[in-house]
Design a protein around this motif. Structure first.
Motif, PDB file in Angstrom:
ATOM      1  N   UNK A  67       0.823  -1.207   0.000  1.00 20.84           N
ATOM      2  CA  UNK A  67       0.000   0.000   0.000  1.00 20.84           C
ATOM      3  C   UNK A  67       0.860   1.261   0.000  1.00 20.84           C
ATOM      4  N   UNK A  68       1.919   1.244   0.798  1.00 22.72           N
ATOM      5  CA  UNK A  68       2.803   2.411   0.873  1.00 22.72           C
ATOM      6  C   UNK A  68       3.527   2.641  -0.453  1.00 22.72           C
ATOM      7  N   UNK A  69       3.834   1.574  -1.170  1.00 18.15           N
ATOM      8  CA  UNK A  69       4.477   1.721  -2.478  1.00 18.15           C
ATOM      9  C   UNK A  69       3.534   2.404  -3.461  1.00 18.15           C
ATOM     10  N   UNK A  70       2.231   2.086  -3.377  1.00 14.84           N
ATOM     11  CA  UNK A  70       1.245   2.725  -4.251  1.00 14.84           C
ATOM     12  C   UNK A  70       1.070   4.206  -3.870  1.00 14.84           C
ATOM     13  N   UNK A  71       0.970   4.465  -2.579  1.00 11.92           N
ATOM     14  CA  UNK A  71       0.670   5.818  -2.119  1.00 11.92           C
ATOM     15  C   UNK A  71       1.855   6.762  -2.219  1.00 11.92           C
ATOM     16  N   UNK A  72       3.053   6.240  -2.061  1.00 12.79           N
ATOM     17  CA  UNK A  72       4.236   7.104  -2.015  1.00 12.79           C
ATOM     18  C   UNK A  72       5.337   6.598  -2.945  1.00 12.79           C
ATOM     19  N   UNK A  73       5.055   6.560  -4.257  1.00 11.73           N
ATOM     20  CA  UNK A  73       6.076   6.077  -5.192  1.00 11.73           C
ATOM     21  C   UNK A  73       7.297   6.985  -5.249  1.00 11.73           C
ATOM     22  N   UNK A  74       7.133   8.251  -4.821  1.00 10.66           N
ATOM     23  CA  UNK A  74       8.245   9.196  -4.867  1.00 10.66           C
ATOM     24  C   UNK A  74       9.273   8.943  -3.768  1.00 10.66           C
ATOM     25  N   UNK A  75       8.891   8.165  -2.749  1.00  9.48           N
ATOM     26  CA  UNK A  75       9.819   7.864  -1.664  1.00  9.48           C
ATOM     27  C   UNK A  75      10.729   6.705  -2.049  1.00  9.48           C
ATOM     28  N   UNK A  76      11.924   6.705  -1.515  1.00 10.89           N
ATOM     29  CA  UNK A  76      12.856   5.605  -1.771  1.00 10.89           C
ATOM     30  C   UNK A  76      12.416   4.363  -1.000  1.00 10.89           C
ATOM     31  N   UNK A  77      12.984   3.226  -1.360  1.00 12.65           N
ATOM     32  CA  UNK A  77      12.667   1.977  -0.664  1.00 12.65           C
ATOM     33  C   UNK A  77      12.981   2.110   0.825  1.00 12.65           C
ATOM     34  N   UNK A  78      14.112   2.727   1.127  1.00 15.78           N
ATOM     35  CA  UNK A  78      14.504   2.908   2.523  1.00 15.78           C
ATOM     36  C   UNK A  78      13.550   3.805   3.283  1.00 15.78           C
TER      37      UNK A  78
END
Length: 315
Positions: A67-78
């Protein structure tokens, strides 16, 4: 304010002594012990509980990460990994808040409860304006980890009914209904309303009452609409629009944020102005609400309930 009858709250704990409920009784006992801790200690222990849940609930961790990957694609994996860990800490703190709600000072003297000192309100006049119109008020409170305390803080401003989804387990349903009931100093007790009791919900709003409603989770029942949330279509509940059309009630979006500082834990409850030019159409209204949720989530992203499979992802 109209009172309502909820069968769950007419039961008592003695109805659930069967061994199949003993696991729940253990949880109830632990929550009671949790409530005896000093206020600050509750949240320290809650954080540790959340950190343990991060490792003990791999399926939920996987859902939240997706879910976080969908909502915040601009953030890095870390960055998302750090946010994920903070989210589980926030869930653990939510258990501390649950102990506060079920066994807090407000249960004994609501009018002068200690919990009143913990909250600051923003936009309180927005709620008051909607209440003064006497047309019914639907208080939208999305699924943040602060959900349990949101209802308590609203009860310090107005008499209202909480809408909840009945639990399949009758003991859990009894506990949820009992925990979310509010007893005022004059002896009046306001009980939550099951979300399948549509007739009662509409009756309360048409009579000018206030009601909290949680419309933001995945919805796959008849009438579901696919509406983007954080840019990705999600099965969504258009009930807010339908209720507003049927009752003419005001719709007041409400967001609670937990604030940590050196002085301890405090809360901020924000009431937005009642929505103008609402309702219109299911999809348009739901998209409008999603944009409001997104703005609020970005202000405290770790506090939204990411462990729910909002986009109906396959794992």
């Amino acid at each position: 304010m109209a009172k309502q009858s909820n069968p769950s709250t007419h039961l008592s704990g003695k109805h659930f002594w069967h061994p199949k409920y003993w696991g729940i009784w253990l949880g109830v006992g632990l929550l009671r012990v949790f409530s005896w801790l000093p206020f600050a200690a509750k949240f320290r222990v809650g954080k540790q509980l959340g950190r343990a849940m991060y490792w003990l609930a791999p399926k939920r961790r996987k859902i939240a990460a997706a879910n976080l990957e969908i909502a915040f694609p601009e953030k890095s994996v870390g960055e998302r990994q750090q946010l994920l860990k903070k989210h589980f800490e926030s869930i653990g703190m939510g258990f501390a808040e649950m102990a506060l709600i079920w066994h807090g000072d407000h249960k004994h003297h609501h009018g002068k409860a200690f919990e009143r000192t913990l909250v600051t309100y923003r936009g309180e006049q927005n709620l008051q304006n909607a209440l003064n119109a006497n047309q019914g008020v639907l208080i939208l409170a999305p699924h943040f980890t602060t959900l349990e305390v949101t209802g308590l803080f609203i009860s310090f401003l107005t008499n209202y009914h909480a809408v909840y989804r009945p639990h399949d387990n009758p003991f859990m349903d009894y506990l949820i209904a009992k925990g979310r009931s509010i007893r005022f100093d004059n002896g009046e007790q306001v009980q939550p309303v099951a979300n399948n009791n549509t007739r009662l919900m509409l009756k309360m709003l048409k009579s000018g009452g206030a009601m909290t409603f949680l419309p933001d989770q995945k919805y796959r029942a008849k009438g579901s609409v696919m509406v983007p949330l954080f840019g990705k279509e999600a099965p969504s509940n258009p009930a807010t629009t339908k209720i507003s059309k049927l009752t003419g009630c005001a719709v007041v979006p409400t967001f609670t944020r937990r604030i940590e500082s050196e002085q301890g834990i405090r809360y901020e409850v924000e009431f937005l102005p009642a929505l103008e030019h609402f309702p219109t159409e299911d999809d348009q209204d739901t998209l409008r609400l999603h944009h409001l949720y997104e703005t609020a989530i970005r202000q405290a992203p770790e506090q939204y309930l990411w462990v729910h499979n909002r986009w109906n992802l396959k794992f």
